[in-house]
Design a protein around this motif. Structure first.
Motif, short mmCIF file in Angstrom:
data_model
loop_
_atom_site.label_atom_id
_atom_site.label_comp_id
_atom_site.label_asym_id
_atom_site.label_seq_id
_atom_site.Cartn_x
_atom_site.Cartn_y
_atom_site.Cartn_z
N ILE A 315 0.84 -1.21 0.00
CA ILE A 315 0.00 0.00 0.00
C ILE A 315 0.86 1.25 0.00
O ILE A 315 0.60 2.22 -0.73
CB ILE A 315 -0.97 -0.02 1.19
CG1 ILE A 315 -2.04 -1.12 0.97
CG2 ILE A 315 -1.63 1.34 1.40
CD1 ILE A 315 -2.88 -1.43 2.18
N GLU A 316 1.92 1.26 0.80
CA GLU A 316 2.75 2.45 0.86
C GLU A 316 3.61 2.61 -0.38
O GLU A 316 3.81 3.74 -0.87
CB GLU A 316 3.60 2.42 2.13
CG GLU A 316 2.75 2.51 3.39
CD GLU A 316 3.52 2.85 4.65
OE1 GLU A 316 2.87 3.24 5.64
OE2 GLU A 316 4.76 2.72 4.65
N GLU A 317 4.11 1.50 -0.93
CA GLU A 317 4.98 1.60 -2.11
C GLU A 317 4.18 1.81 -3.39
O GLU A 317 4.56 2.64 -4.23
CB GLU A 317 5.82 0.33 -2.24
CG GLU A 317 6.77 0.37 -3.45
CD GLU A 317 7.71 -0.82 -3.49
OE1 GLU A 317 8.34 -1.03 -4.53
OE2 GLU A 317 7.79 -1.55 -2.48
N ILE A 318 3.09 1.09 -3.56
CA ILE A 318 2.35 1.14 -4.82
C ILE A 318 1.35 2.29 -4.83
O ILE A 318 1.24 3.04 -5.81
CB ILE A 318 1.62 -0.20 -5.08
CG1 ILE A 318 2.64 -1.33 -5.20
CG2 ILE A 318 0.76 -0.12 -6.33
CD1 ILE A 318 2.01 -2.72 -5.24
N ALA A 319 0.61 2.45 -3.73
CA ALA A 319 -0.44 3.47 -3.68
C ALA A 319 0.05 4.79 -3.10
O ALA A 319 -0.62 5.82 -3.27
CB ALA A 319 -1.62 2.96 -2.86
N GLY A 320 1.19 4.78 -2.40
CA GLY A 320 1.70 6.01 -1.82
C GLY A 320 0.88 6.54 -0.68
O GLY A 320 0.91 7.74 -0.39
N ALA A 421 -3.89 2.79 -5.79
CA ALA A 421 -2.92 3.53 -6.62
C ALA A 421 -3.60 4.11 -7.86
O ALA A 421 -3.35 5.26 -8.24
CB ALA A 421 -1.78 2.60 -7.02
N LYS A 422 -4.45 3.34 -8.47
CA LYS A 422 -5.15 3.80 -9.68
C LYS A 422 -6.06 4.98 -9.37
O LYS A 422 -6.08 5.99 -10.09
CB LYS A 422 -5.94 2.64 -10.28
CG LYS A 422 -6.60 2.94 -11.61
CD LYS A 422 -7.24 1.69 -12.19
CE LYS A 422 -7.84 1.96 -13.56
NZ LYS A 422 -8.44 0.72 -14.15
N LEU A 423 -6.83 4.87 -8.28
CA LEU A 423 -7.77 5.93 -7.93
C LEU A 423 -7.07 7.19 -7.45
O LEU A 423 -7.65 8.29 -7.49
CB LEU A 423 -8.73 5.42 -6.86
CG LEU A 423 -9.71 4.33 -7.31
CD1 LEU A 423 -10.45 3.75 -6.12
CD2 LEU A 423 -10.70 4.88 -8.33
N HIS A 424 -5.83 7.06 -6.98
CA HIS A 424 -5.09 8.22 -6.49
C HIS A 424 -4.06 8.71 -7.50
O HIS A 424 -3.16 9.48 -7.15
CB HIS A 424 -4.42 7.87 -5.16
CG HIS A 424 -5.39 7.81 -4.01
ND1 HIS A 424 -5.51 8.82 -3.07
CD2 HIS A 424 -6.31 6.87 -3.66
CE1 HIS A 424 -6.45 8.49 -2.20
NE2 HIS A 424 -6.94 7.31 -2.53
N GLY A 425 -4.20 8.28 -8.75
CA GLY A 425 -3.38 8.80 -9.83
C GLY A 425 -1.93 8.36 -9.81
O GLY A 425 -1.06 9.07 -10.34
N ARG A 426 -1.66 7.19 -9.25
CA ARG A 426 -0.28 6.71 -9.17
C ARG A 426 -0.05 5.45 -10.00
O ARG A 426 0.90 4.72 -9.78
CB ARG A 426 0.09 6.42 -7.70
CG ARG A 426 0.21 7.67 -6.85
CD ARG A 426 0.53 7.30 -5.41
NE ARG A 426 1.73 6.47 -5.30
CZ ARG A 426 2.95 6.96 -5.10
NH1 ARG A 426 3.15 8.28 -5.04
NH2 ARG A 426 3.98 6.13 -4.98
N LEU A 427 -0.93 5.17 -10.96
CA LEU A 427 -0.83 3.94 -11.74
C LEU A 427 -1.04 4.25 -13.21
O LEU A 427 -2.14 4.64 -13.62
CB LEU A 427 -1.89 2.93 -11.25
CG LEU A 427 -1.82 1.54 -11.85
CD1 LEU A 427 -0.60 0.77 -11.31
CD2 LEU A 427 -3.10 0.76 -11.57
N ASP A 428 -0.01 4.06 -14.02
CA ASP A 428 -0.19 4.23 -15.46
C ASP A 428 -0.63 2.92 -16.08
O ASP A 428 -0.60 1.86 -15.45
CB ASP A 428 1.09 4.76 -16.12
CG ASP A 428 2.30 3.85 -15.88
OD1 ASP A 428 2.14 2.63 -15.97
OD2 ASP A 428 3.39 4.39 -15.60
#
Length: 610
Positions: A315-320, A421-428
């Motif tokens: 969660i911390e690494e992928i979603a920040g 991560a996707k919902l928080h804009g951290r996933l391309d």
């Protein structure tokens, strides 16, 4: 942590009661008993030990009846004795079985003694039998007596009662512990777990908090905590009889270890079919909820707690997002500082873990509006109390030591991390595709790990004579070392502890000698060189190393260093793959030591007491 089954029918219910108890034995196996009304008298048989011993006694005494209740016990109040075994009776007229803990049993015991009742057991349950009987003596029928009695009880309970005076019905009630009603044709049942009655019916009603139920041959009436008749939904259970049988395996734990590729594939089926990480996997409201949270707080116990610790890294690494993980039984008793913008995530295989359920209630009382349950049992208490739900699809898990429930929890938590991560804009798109591909290949990677079993089995004889073991891991694999230590001590009774490998020099190294096997989780990731240095610290003190690594890690066995390699490093999902060999190690060491693999001493499966 005990098992309840009850039946009323136009046929002999004794075989159904005993079969149900055998299927519930994983929930508790200190003692077992049944009480039946045979048309003339209330008859009871109880034995310490396994259900088979009680079954033999019931057959020898010619038990046959159309109304009865049964119980398999995991001792809480009072030792493992026949007097403390359920069912408990009052004046030979009324019998009760009970899961949970009655907190005010001492107060009620004093009151009932003053009213002329005597007690033959040390249990809190006997209080229930006498209290209901007391209210019957005041002129109430069985249903009203139960409804009155439960209002005077403090604590958690699931109970089923039968009375000689009212042989055409059985009464059930629940508060804080699971209980369901099974619907048949001209016969009906109560049980703490659907597995107990699946041979007779798949149609079940899950009783809710405060419910009482009147169960007759013709039907069922359910009453809420205000004693008003209510309609509860009828569910069709998807538990199969095949999932409750051993098949070609020697133990349920062995079976469930080998079921993990299928369990993982089933858990991610919807995700793979969609081809994207979608918030809808967690519920209709999930997109807005998950997009708005500022952090995650995970509450769990035991193996589920280790799943949460693994998820923190993801969660911390992928979603920040910041993530904290707490043992549920500790969280609920401390003064916590709540952040209502944090999502509360509870993890429970059964969905009935009392400490986790109470921690969830506490979090809500502190003002946390958003909750997510990760659970393996549909319609269980914790998912029903949660805003969002992700159901793992591990299927029935009978072995007390969790295996496939743990790996499917990991998969669910990884899915949560990537979705956040996707919902928080951290996933391309490219990274999302990589994560989907990793999940798609995960069942195959787990199967490859299962193929290592002959090598793992060869280690078991070296472990069997040991009294202690040390497990080491770093980063995201440290919780897997913790899980490995837990599995070993649960079923082999070898004392085992886990440490972050970097902590070895800060104290635990003092324990290392030739008699202390050291198990190391050492995948080919960015911390491998650090782990190698920690292994050298062990070897310099004469310690013997047992290393689980990957094919491409470029180091092999040597004097005092035993190595088993997974076929390849699977990247971010490596913790799931490296769980498999530590499960198999525990299993085969337990076999070598001759312990009861599926029913380890002092433990039970579903922890519904504090």
């Amino acid at each position: 942590m005990c098992g309840i089954v009850g039946a009323i029918a136009d046929r002999d219910v004794v075989p159904a009661l005993i079969e149900g108890l055998k299927r519930l034995e994983y929930r508790g196996y200190d003692s077992a008993g049944i009480a039946v009304f045979d048309g003339q008298s209330m008859r009871r048989v109880r034995r310490t030990g396994r259900v088979s011993e009680m079954e033999a006694a019931a057959q020898a005494e010619g038990f046959s009846a159309r109304l009865g209740i049964g119980h398999t016990r995991w001792a809480t109040h009072g030792g493992v004795t026949e007097n403390n075994a359920h069912p408990h009776v009052s004046f030979g007229e009324l019998a009760v079985v009970h899961n949970g803990i009655i907190e005010n049993h001492d107060e009620q015991r004093d009151r009932l003694r003053a009213a002329g009742y005597t007690f033959e057991s040390d249990t809190d349950t006997e209080v229930i039998a006498h209290l209901v009987h007391f209210h019957q003596q005041q002129g109430l029928d069985l249903l009203a007596a139960v409804q009155t009695a439960v209002r005077e009880l403090t604590g958690a309970y699931a109970i089923a009662l039968v009375s000689k005076s009212e042989p055409e019905r059985m009464i059930a009630a629940r508060m804080g512990c699971p209980l369901l009603v099974g619907l048949g044709e001209g016969e009906n049942f109560v049980a703490s777990d659907v597995s107990a009655i699946i041979q007779a019916t798949r149609r079940v009603i899950f009783l809710e908090e405060g419910d009482t139920a009147e169960v007759t041959r013709a039907g069922v009436r359910v009453f809420d905590d205000a004693n008003a008749v209510v309609e509860r939904d009828v569910h069709l259970s998807d538990v199969s009889l095949a999932s409750l049988e051993l098949g070609p395996y020697s133990h349920f734990m062995q079976k469930e270890i080998h079921e993990q590729p299928r369990a993982i594939a089933d858990t991610i089926e919807a995700l793979i079919d969609d081809g994207v990480f979608s918030a809808e996997l967690f519920g209709d409201k999930a997109a807005d909820v998950l997009a708005g949270v500022e952090g995650i707080q995970i509450l769990a116990c035991g193996t589920s707690y280790y799943a949460g610790l693994t998820a923190r890294y993801w969660i911390e690494e992928i979603a920040g997002l910041p993530c904290t993980v707490e043992i549920a039984s500790e969280y609920r008793y401390r003064t916590a500082v709540a952040n209502p913008k944090y999502l509360i995530v509870t993890i429970s295989q059964s969905g009935e873990t009392l400490d986790t359920m109470e921690a969830l209630k506490y979090a809500k009382s502190l003002g946390h509006p958003h909750t997510l349950s990760i659970c393996n049992v549909p319609e269980s208490a914790i998912p029903r109390a949660s805003e969002l739900v992700y159901y793992t699809r591990a299927g029935a898990e009978i072995g007390v030591a969790s295996t496939k429930a743990f790996t499917t929890q990991l998969v669910a938590l990884f899915t949560l991390a990537v979705t956040l991560a996707k919902l928080h804009g951290r996933l391309d798109e490219a990274t999302e595709a990589e994560h989907l591909d990793a999940l798609r290949h995960l069942p195959g990677s787990v199967q490859h790990a299962l193929n290592l079993e002959p090598q793992v089995k060869a280690w078991a004889d070296r472990f069997a004579p040991k009294d202690h073991a040390l497990f080491l891991g770093r980063g995201v694999h440290y919780p897997i070392a913790m899980e490995g230590a837990l599995k070993l001590k649960e079923i082999s009774y070898i004392h085992a502890e886990a440490y972050p490998a970097g902590e070895l020099k800060h104290g635990p190294l003092a324990l290392v000698d030739a008699q202390m096997p050291v198990v190391v989780i050492a995948p080919n990731d960015r911390l491998l060189e650090k782990v190698k240095s920690n292994m050298q610290e062990v070897r310099a003190r004469g310690g013997e190393l047992f290393v689980f690594t990957d094919e491409d890690s470029h180091f092999g066995p040597s004097e005092g260093v035993h190595v088993i390699r997974a076929p390849r490093h699977v990247g971010v999902l490596s913790p799931v793959v490296h769980t498999i060999p530590v499960q198999m190690l525990a299993y085969h060491v337990a076999l070598a030591r001759g312990t009861d693999v599926d029913k380890p001493r002092n433990l039970a499966k579903s922890v519904t007491v504090e």
